[in-house]
Design a protein around this motif. Structure first.
Motif, PDB file in Angstrom:
ATOM      1  N   ASP B  65       0.731  -1.192  -0.106  1.00  0.00           N
ATOM      2  CA  ASP B  65      -0.095  -0.020  -0.056  1.00  0.00           C
ATOM      3  C   ASP B  65       0.978   1.256  -0.155  1.00  0.00           C
ATOM      4  O   ASP B  65       1.750   1.335   0.834  1.00  0.00           O
ATOM      5  CB  ASP B  65      -0.768  -0.134   1.219  1.00  0.00           C
ATOM      6  CG  ASP B  65      -1.806  -1.188   1.081  1.00  0.00           C
ATOM      7  OD1 ASP B  65      -2.377  -1.502   2.269  1.00  0.00           O
ATOM      8  OD2 ASP B  65      -2.202  -1.644   0.149  1.00  0.00           O
ATOM      9  N   GLN B  94      -9.661   5.543   8.823  1.00  0.00           N
ATOM     10  CA  GLN B  94      -8.566   4.752   8.579  1.00  0.00           C
ATOM     11  C   GLN B  94      -8.491   3.656   9.486  1.00  0.00           C
ATOM     12  O   GLN B  94      -7.711   2.460   9.306  1.00  0.00           O
ATOM     13  CB  GLN B  94      -7.452   5.876   9.133  1.00  0.00           C
ATOM     14  CG  GLN B  94      -7.384   6.870   8.401  1.00  0.00           C
ATOM     15  CD  GLN B  94      -7.089   6.862   6.998  1.00  0.00           C
ATOM     16  OE1 GLN B  94      -6.288   5.949   6.657  1.00  0.00           O
ATOM     17  NE2 GLN B  94      -7.616   7.641   6.300  1.00  0.00           N
ATOM     18  N   VAL B  95      -8.939   3.618  10.820  1.00  0.00           N
ATOM     19  CA  VAL B  95      -8.900   2.370  11.594  1.00  0.00           C
ATOM     20  C   VAL B  95      -9.447   1.248  11.065  1.00  0.00           C
ATOM     21  O   VAL B  95      -9.153   0.045  11.184  1.00  0.00           O
ATOM     22  CB  VAL B  95      -9.128   2.666  12.987  1.00  0.00           C
ATOM     23  CG1 VAL B  95      -9.529   1.358  13.861  1.00  0.00           C
ATOM     24  CG2 VAL B  95      -8.066   3.310  13.820  1.00  0.00           C
ATOM     25  N   VAL B  98      -7.946  -1.359   8.797  1.00  0.00           N
ATOM     26  CA  VAL B  98      -6.939  -2.197   9.411  1.00  0.00           C
ATOM     27  C   VAL B  98      -7.589  -3.262  10.223  1.00  0.00           C
ATOM     28  O   VAL B  98      -7.275  -4.482  10.309  1.00  0.00           O
ATOM     29  CB  VAL B  98      -5.922  -1.428  10.395  1.00  0.00           C
ATOM     30  CG1 VAL B  98      -5.019  -2.242  10.824  1.00  0.00           C
ATOM     31  CG2 VAL B  98      -5.246  -0.562   9.609  1.00  0.00           C
ATOM     32  N   THR B  99      -8.627  -2.873  10.956  1.00  0.00           N
ATOM     33  CA  THR B  99      -9.019  -3.707  11.885  1.00  0.00           C
ATOM     34  C   THR B  99     -10.154  -4.684  11.489  1.00  0.00           C
ATOM     35  O   THR B  99     -10.866  -5.703  11.968  1.00  0.00           O
ATOM     36  CB  THR B  99      -9.811  -3.070  13.068  1.00  0.00           C
ATOM     37  OG1 THR B  99     -10.611  -2.036  12.655  1.00  0.00           O
ATOM     38  CG2 THR B  99      -8.677  -2.244  13.902  1.00  0.00           C
ATOM     39  N   THR B 101     -10.014  -6.647   8.659  1.00  0.00           N
ATOM     40  CA  THR B 101      -9.640  -7.814   8.241  1.00  0.00           C
ATOM     41  C   THR B 101      -8.588  -8.766   9.222  1.00  0.00           C
ATOM     42  O   THR B 101      -8.082  -7.925  10.187  1.00  0.00           O
ATOM     43  CB  THR B 101      -9.092  -7.696   6.943  1.00  0.00           C
ATOM     44  OG1 THR B 101      -7.803  -6.788   7.238  1.00  0.00           O
ATOM     45  CG2 THR B 101      -9.780  -7.324   5.963  1.00  0.00           C
ATOM     46  N   ASP B 102      -9.026  -9.916   9.332  1.00  0.00           N
ATOM     47  CA  ASP B 102      -7.972 -10.632  10.219  1.00  0.00           C
ATOM     48  C   ASP B 102      -6.512 -11.052   9.606  1.00  0.00           C
ATOM     49  O   ASP B 102      -6.577 -10.940   8.279  1.00  0.00           O
ATOM     50  CB  ASP B 102      -8.613 -12.108  10.439  1.00  0.00           C
ATOM     51  CG  ASP B 102      -8.205 -12.830  11.506  1.00  0.00           C
ATOM     52  OD1 ASP B 102      -8.245 -14.035  11.704  1.00  0.00           O
ATOM     53  OD2 ASP B 102      -7.858 -12.035  12.307  1.00  0.00           O
ATOM     54  N   ALA B 103      -5.486 -11.207  10.433  1.00  0.00           N
ATOM     55  CA  ALA B 103      -4.300 -11.421   9.910  1.00  0.00           C
ATOM     56  C   ALA B 103      -3.373 -12.312  10.941  1.00  0.00           C
ATOM     57  O   ALA B 103      -3.736 -12.256  12.171  1.00  0.00           O
ATOM     58  CB  ALA B 103      -3.657  -9.992   9.744  1.00  0.00           C
ATOM     59  N   PHE B 104      -2.494 -12.921  10.319  1.00  0.00           N
ATOM     60  CA  PHE B 104      -1.813 -13.838  11.188  1.00  0.00           C
ATOM     61  C   PHE B 104      -2.427 -14.937  12.012  1.00  0.00           C
ATOM     62  O   PHE B 104      -1.852 -15.152  13.258  1.00  0.00           O
ATOM     63  CB  PHE B 104      -0.672 -13.145  11.829  1.00  0.00           C
ATOM     64  CG  PHE B 104       0.254 -12.163  11.075  1.00  0.00           C
ATOM     65  CD1 PHE B 104      -0.059 -11.029  10.853  1.00  0.00           C
ATOM     66  CD2 PHE B 104       1.227 -12.885  10.595  1.00  0.00           C
ATOM     67  CE1 PHE B 104       0.896 -10.215   9.990  1.00  0.00           C
ATOM     68  CE2 PHE B 104       2.146 -12.203   9.672  1.00  0.00           C
ATOM     69  CZ  PHE B 104       1.938 -10.815   9.274  1.00  0.00           C
ATOM     70  N   ASN B 105      -3.522 -15.541  11.536  1.00  0.00           N
ATOM     71  CA  ASN B 105      -4.268 -16.319  12.218  1.00  0.00           C
ATOM     72  C   ASN B 105      -3.440 -17.532  12.359  1.00  0.00           C
ATOM     73  O   ASN B 105      -2.977 -18.227  11.428  1.00  0.00           O
ATOM     74  CB  ASN B 105      -5.593 -16.505  11.649  1.00  0.00           C
ATOM     75  CG  ASN B 105      -6.446 -17.374  12.350  1.00  0.00           C
ATOM     76  OD1 ASN B 105      -6.156 -18.438  13.241  1.00  0.00           O
ATOM     77  ND2 ASN B 105      -7.600 -16.968  12.640  1.00  0.00           N
ATOM     78  N   PRO B 106      -3.326 -18.193  13.373  1.00  0.00           N
ATOM     79  CA  PRO B 106      -2.333 -19.478  13.465  1.00  0.00           C
ATOM     80  C   PRO B 106      -2.983 -20.536  12.958  1.00  0.00           C
ATOM     81  O   PRO B 106      -2.288 -21.585  12.737  1.00  0.00           O
ATOM     82  CB  PRO B 106      -2.149 -19.514  14.871  1.00  0.00           C
ATOM     83  CG  PRO B 106      -3.234 -18.698  15.649  1.00  0.00           C
ATOM     84  CD  PRO B 106      -3.535 -17.778  14.763  1.00  0.00           C
ATOM     85  N   VAL B 108      -3.773 -21.334   9.749  1.00  0.00           N
ATOM     86  CA  VAL B 108      -3.117 -21.680   8.601  1.00  0.00           C
ATOM     87  C   VAL B 108      -1.970 -22.292   8.693  1.00  0.00           C
ATOM     88  O   VAL B 108      -1.526 -23.180   7.738  1.00  0.00           O
ATOM     89  CB  VAL B 108      -2.533 -20.579   7.828  1.00  0.00           C
ATOM     90  CG1 VAL B 108      -3.906 -19.574   7.632  1.00  0.00           C
ATOM     91  CG2 VAL B 108      -1.743 -19.630   8.587  1.00  0.00           C
TER      92      VAL B 108
END
Lengths: 172, 123
Positions: B65, B94-95, B98-99, B101-106, B108
């Motif tokens: 981005d 702006q927040v 970011v918030t 979407t989920d990220a770094f879910n273990p 996977v």
């Protein structure tokens, strides 16, 4: 003493308290080794992109929003102590996120280098370690989001507490 | 006298050559040391994790981005009710990006997802 030494020597040389892997399990790991490594490679690449974008966004929230509002309020002689406290916590949480990701990234780099067809047990253990580190990154993100919400609530509270003065400034 | 001169010149020539070799070797050693220090800083500072020009990351290089997309709040000016409203709207916009979407879910990296779980295990 000789008996004690003999007993000690005869103990299995497993340092981990995990279950012993069966031959079938090891065979399954070897069978799916190539696809697992391909998946891990894709995850590693995608993680790098997500981290860059997330790190940039979280930093921008701190630098371009939180810090700027706190500074502007302070310049206008408002008490920003609660907001500044949350800003400090946010920056600390951001550092924790970066540290957690750096540690996770190192483990993933080591993981994709393992030849799981030759070291299936080591590969399996390393995946477990990577999963734990990824959980740490996930938890760090959750903490950041919690603090982001706390700051939003603190700004709401600030507005309510200083509504009279804010309205007076509007009329000036 | 010329013999004395030639006899005296030999050790000087050898020492001169030795100094040249030492100088070149020392320069290479210092350069290598600085490279090692630079690489250590590159890795330990976290810059490596932000560098998508590394081998293997070409496919995602152009998906970063742009930083100027993030709208910033003015750091100076008066503060009134409208200012706070402006900030709250900007902050939420702006927040949410970011918030949401989920990220770094273990999950996977679960054994099932990678196909390395025990055969017949119902986890």
């Amino acid at each position: 003493m000789i008996i004690a030494i003999g007993v000690f020597v005869s103990l299995p040389a497993r340092a981990q308290d995990t279950d012993v892997m069966t031959d079938e399990h090891i065979a399954r790991i070897k069978l799916n080794c190539a696809s697992a490594l391909a998946t891990l490679g894709q995850i590693k690449t995608n993680d790098a992109l997500v981290y860059v974008n997330r790190n940039q966004s979280y930093f921008s929230i701190s630098d371009k929003l939180i810090a700027r509002l706190n500074s502007r309020l302070a310049l206008n002689r408002f008490d920003t102590t609660p907001l500044a406290k949350i800003a400090t916590e946010y920056n600390s949480a951001l550092t924790d996120f970066r540290t957690a990701y750096n540690d996770y990234s190192r483990v993933m780099t080591d993981l994709v280098k393992i030849d799981c067809s030759r070291q299936p047990v080591g590969f399996y253990d390393k995946v477990g370690e990577a999963r734990e580190m990824r959980q740490d990154v996930y938890d760090a993100i959750k903490k950041l989001h919690t603090i982001i919400d706390q700051y939003r609530q603190a700004v709401d509270t600030f507005k309510q507490q200083h509504l009279t003065k804010l309205k007076a400034n509007t009329n000036e | 006298m010329s013999e004395d001169h030639s006899l005296a010149g030999e050790p000087n020539k050898a020492w001169y050559q030795t100094r040249i070799v030492l100088f070149i070797g020392g320069s290479i050693g210092v350069a290598l040391l600085l490279v090692l220090i630079s690489m250590a800083l590159y890795v330990s500072s976290g810059a490596a994790q932000l560098d998508l020009s590394r081998p293997g990351y070409q496919s995602v290089q152009n998906k970063v981005d742009p930083s100027d997309k993030f709208k910033s709040f003015p750091a100076s000016g008066t503060v009134n009710e409208a200012t706070i409203d402006q900030f709250q709207k900007l902050y939420q916009d702006q927040v949410n990006k970011v918030t949401a979407t989920d990220a770094f879910n273990p999950d996977v990296l679960s054994n099932q997802a990678l196909g390395i779980d025990a055969p017949g295990a119902d986890q």
